[in-house]
Design a protein around this motif. Structure first.
Motif, PDB file in Angstrom:
ATOM      1  N   LYS A  63      -4.232   9.278   2.405  1.00  0.00           N
ATOM      2  CA  LYS A  63      -4.642   9.167   1.009  1.00  0.00           C
ATOM      3  C   LYS A  63      -5.982   9.845   0.767  1.00  0.00           C
ATOM      4  CE  LYS A  63      -2.693   8.245  -1.607  1.00  0.00           C
ATOM      5  NZ  LYS A  63      -1.762   9.289  -2.038  1.00  0.00           N
ATOM      6  N   GLN A  64      -6.893   9.752   1.713  1.00  0.00           N
ATOM      7  CA  GLN A  64      -8.208  10.339   1.523  1.00  0.00           C
ATOM      8  C   GLN A  64      -8.184  11.853   1.625  1.00  0.00           C
ATOM      9  OE1 GLN A  64     -10.350   7.992   4.442  1.00  0.00           O
ATOM     10  NE2 GLN A  64     -11.244   6.750   2.819  1.00  0.00           N
ATOM     11  N   LYS A 121      -4.194   5.280  -6.490  1.00  0.00           N
ATOM     12  CA  LYS A 121      -4.864   5.648  -5.245  1.00  0.00           C
ATOM     13  C   LYS A 121      -5.903   4.602  -4.873  1.00  0.00           C
ATOM     14  CE  LYS A 121      -7.358   9.337  -2.895  1.00  0.00           C
ATOM     15  NZ  LYS A 121      -7.844  10.714  -2.972  1.00  0.00           N
ATOM     16  N   ALA A 180       0.825  -1.208   0.000  1.00  0.00           N
ATOM     17  CA  ALA A 180       0.000   0.000   0.000  1.00  0.00           C
ATOM     18  C   ALA A 180       0.862   1.262   0.000  1.00  0.00           C
ATOM     19  CB  ALA A 180      -0.945   0.004   1.191  1.00  0.00           C
ATOM     20  N   ALA A 231      -2.073   1.175   8.726  1.00  0.00           N
ATOM     21  CA  ALA A 231      -2.913   1.163   7.521  1.00  0.00           C
ATOM     22  C   ALA A 231      -3.985   2.238   7.614  1.00  0.00           C
ATOM     23  CB  ALA A 231      -3.546  -0.213   7.337  1.00  0.00           C
ATOM     24  N   ALA A 232      -4.591   2.392   8.778  1.00  0.00           N
ATOM     25  CA  ALA A 232      -5.614   3.427   8.961  1.00  0.00           C
ATOM     26  C   ALA A 232      -5.022   4.822   8.785  1.00  0.00           C
ATOM     27  CB  ALA A 232      -6.260   3.293  10.338  1.00  0.00           C
ATOM     28  N   ILE A 272      -5.237  -1.269   1.675  1.00  0.00           N
ATOM     29  CA  ILE A 272      -5.426  -0.841   3.063  1.00  0.00           C
ATOM     30  C   ILE A 272      -6.681  -1.489   3.652  1.00  0.00           C
ATOM     31  CG2 ILE A 272      -5.994   1.137   4.517  1.00  0.00           C
ATOM     32  CD1 ILE A 272      -4.150   2.769   2.539  1.00  0.00           C
ATOM     33  N   ASP A 273      -7.752  -1.513   2.895  1.00  0.00           N
ATOM     34  CA  ASP A 273      -8.992  -2.141   3.360  1.00  0.00           C
ATOM     35  C   ASP A 273      -8.796  -3.641   3.593  1.00  0.00           C
ATOM     36  OD1 ASP A 273     -10.359   0.268   3.384  1.00  0.00           O
ATOM     37  OD2 ASP A 273     -11.273  -0.045   1.410  1.00  0.00           O
ATOM     38  N   LEU A 321      -5.971   2.165  -1.558  1.00  0.00           N
ATOM     39  CA  LEU A 321      -7.113   2.084  -0.645  1.00  0.00           C
ATOM     40  C   LEU A 321      -7.636   0.652  -0.540  1.00  0.00           C
ATOM     41  CD1 LEU A 321      -8.963   5.391  -1.588  1.00  0.00           C
ATOM     42  CD2 LEU A 321      -7.617   4.929   0.478  1.00  0.00           C
ATOM     43  N   ASN A 322      -7.648  -0.072  -1.651  1.00  0.00           N
ATOM     44  CA  ASN A 322      -8.094  -1.469  -1.628  1.00  0.00           C
ATOM     45  C   ASN A 322      -7.170  -2.329  -0.766  1.00  0.00           C
ATOM     46  OD1 ASN A 322     -10.173  -0.772  -3.358  1.00  0.00           O
ATOM     47  ND2 ASN A 322      -9.195  -1.624  -5.162  1.00  0.00           N
ATOM     48  N   LYS A 330      -4.482   5.399   5.123  1.00  0.00           N
ATOM     49  CA  LYS A 330      -5.775   5.626   4.456  1.00  0.00           C
ATOM     50  C   LYS A 330      -6.231   7.064   4.670  1.00  0.00           C
ATOM     51  CE  LYS A 330     -10.362   3.748   3.746  1.00  0.00           C
ATOM     52  NZ  LYS A 330     -11.233   2.608   4.007  1.00  0.00           N
ATOM     53  N   ARG A 331      -6.103   7.562   5.892  1.00  0.00           N
ATOM     54  CA  ARG A 331      -6.474   8.958   6.174  1.00  0.00           C
ATOM     55  C   ARG A 331      -5.660   9.913   5.312  1.00  0.00           C
ATOM     56  NH1 ARG A 331      -7.323   7.329  11.059  1.00  0.00           N
ATOM     57  NH2 ARG A 331      -5.229   7.623  11.830  1.00  0.00           N
TER      58      ARG A 331
END
Length: 59
Positions: free
Chosen positions: A55-56, A25, A2, A48-49, A32-33, A29-30, A52-53
């Motif tokens: 990236k978002q 991107k 990721a 990972a969280a 990370i999920d 995200l995939n 994700k934050r």
């Protein structure tokens, strides 16, 4: 994986390739999920969280 995908977003944006950046991107995200839904340890899930934050927020 990721993290590499997240950096690829930045590289593709610098190259002016918006489509490739968007694909990278989404791939990040995939991934990370997938980590969030796995049996990974709490520390890895937290990293990972955090990624994700980041990236978002547009990075």
């Amino acid at each position: 994986m990721a993290i590499a995908q997240a950096y690829l977003v930045l590289v593709e944006r610098k190259r002016g390739n918006a489509a490739a950046a968007a694909d990278a991107k989404q791939a990040a995200l995939n991934t990370i999920d997938a980590v969030a839904g796995s049996k990974a340890g709490a520390g890895l899930k937290q990293r990972a969280a955090d990624l994700k934050r980041w990236k978002q927020q547009g990075s």
